[in-house]
Scaffold this motif. Structure first.
Motif, PDB file in Angstrom:
ATOM      1  N   LYS A  15       0.838  -1.199   0.000  1.00 56.14           N
ATOM      2  CA  LYS A  15       0.000   0.000   0.000  1.00 56.14           C
ATOM      3  C   LYS A  15       0.875   1.252   0.000  1.00 56.14           C
ATOM      4  O   LYS A  15       1.817   1.353   0.771  1.00 56.14           O
ATOM      5  N   PHE A  16       0.511   2.184  -0.861  1.00 53.48           N
ATOM      6  CA  PHE A  16       1.222   3.443  -0.973  1.00 53.48           C
ATOM      7  C   PHE A  16       0.250   4.583  -0.652  1.00 53.48           C
ATOM      8  O   PHE A  16      -0.941   4.486  -0.918  1.00 53.48           O
ATOM      9  N   ALA A  17       0.805   5.638  -0.101  1.00 55.05           N
ATOM     10  CA  ALA A  17      -0.025   6.798   0.217  1.00 55.05           C
ATOM     11  C   ALA A  17       0.760   8.061  -0.090  1.00 55.05           C
ATOM     12  O   ALA A  17       1.972   8.030  -0.299  1.00 55.05           O
ATOM     13  N   HIS A  18       0.046   9.159  -0.097  1.00 63.20           N
ATOM     14  CA  HIS A  18       0.674  10.459  -0.294  1.00 63.20           C
ATOM     15  C   HIS A  18      -0.048  11.494   0.562  1.00 63.20           C
ATOM     16  O   HIS A  18      -1.163  11.258   1.024  1.00 63.20           O
ATOM     17  N   TYR A 128       0.543   1.178   5.411  1.00 64.28           N
ATOM     18  CA  TYR A 128       1.225   1.723   4.234  1.00 64.28           C
ATOM     19  C   TYR A 128       2.723   1.502   4.371  1.00 64.28           C
ATOM     20  O   TYR A 128       3.288   1.659   5.448  1.00 64.28           O
ATOM     21  N   SER A 134       3.225  14.823  -1.652  1.00 66.23           N
ATOM     22  CA  SER A 134       2.699  15.178  -2.976  1.00 66.23           C
ATOM     23  C   SER A 134       3.277  16.475  -3.513  1.00 66.23           C
ATOM     24  O   SER A 134       3.219  16.724  -4.714  1.00 66.23           O
ATOM     25  N   ILE A 140       2.111  11.057  -8.984  1.00 68.15           N
ATOM     26  CA  ILE A 140       1.412  10.140  -8.084  1.00 68.15           C
ATOM     27  C   ILE A 140       0.156   9.689  -8.803  1.00 68.15           C
ATOM     28  O   ILE A 140      -0.640  10.512  -9.259  1.00 68.15           O
ATOM     29  N   GLN A 144      -3.613   4.315  -7.357  1.00 68.48           N
ATOM     30  CA  GLN A 144      -2.766   3.341  -6.673  1.00 68.48           C
ATOM     31  C   GLN A 144      -2.170   3.889  -5.377  1.00 68.48           C
ATOM     32  O   GLN A 144      -1.400   3.197  -4.709  1.00 68.48           O
ATOM     33  N   SER A 145      -2.502   5.123  -5.030  1.00 69.39           N
ATOM     34  CA  SER A 145      -1.962   5.749  -3.834  1.00 69.39           C
ATOM     35  C   SER A 145      -3.091   6.462  -3.100  1.00 69.39           C
ATOM     36  O   SER A 145      -3.881   7.177  -3.712  1.00 69.39           O
TER      37      SER A 145
END
Length: 180
Positions: A15-18, A128, A134, A140, A144-145
């Protein structure tokens, strides 16, 4: 073959986040306190410099009015005094700038830490493996984020209607009010 399928499935499950960390940081209520303290320091410093400059201007006017009547040694002494005052004003301004930067760093450090700790906690709790900023990422993919900005803002008690634009408007109104 089965092992390869498991590895590739695990890779896709990451899992990816921003987050827009600058937005969150600037909108924190603690930053309002930092700005208020810094404004007070700036105003105090401006008063000190103005006082020094006013004294310099008074002495310069006296010099300009009386220089033609003074002896060479008095004139030389007054010129030296004026140059020393100019130097002292410049040095004081430079020292104040450096001190203000250090004070600002000291005031913002705990706010930055609180912001980062909140991001870390939410990222860990959400599972994550990476959280990108960002504002500095070149790209990004929002599909997917996950954007954690709203969740972090909520955790830091930043009102939903508070934006960078509204903060800028507040600061401009305050500056205009002080100018009057």
């Amino acid at each position: 073959m089965a092992a390869l399928a498991m590895v590739s499935t695990a890779a896709f499950a990451q899992k990816f986040a921003h987050i827009n960390s600058q937005e969150v940081f600037q909108l924190m209520t603690e930053m309002d306190e930092v700005r208020t303290k810094m404004d007070a320091i700036v105003a105090e410093n401006q008063d000190v410099i103005k006082s020094m400059y006013d004294e310099y201007q008074t002495k310069l006017q006296t010099y300009q009015q009386k220089a033609s009547t003074w002896t060479a040694s008095v004139k030389e002494s007054k010129e030296k005094e004026l140059m020393e005052m100019e130097t002292r004003i410049q040095e004081t301004q430079q020292n104040m700038q450096q001190e203000m930067q250090q004070i600002q760093n000291n005031l913002t450090a705990p706010v930055m830490k609180k912001c980062q700790d909140t991001i870390d906690e939410i990222a860990k709790n959400g599972g994550y493996i990476y959280v990108f900023d960002s504002t500095s990422a070149l790209y990004i993919d929002p599909a997917q984020s996950t954007d954690l900005t709203k969740e972090v803002r909520t955790a830091l008690n930043i009102p939903a209607d508070r934006t960078l634009e509204s903060l800028q408007a507040e600061l401009q109104a305050k500056a205009q009010q002080q100018a009057q």
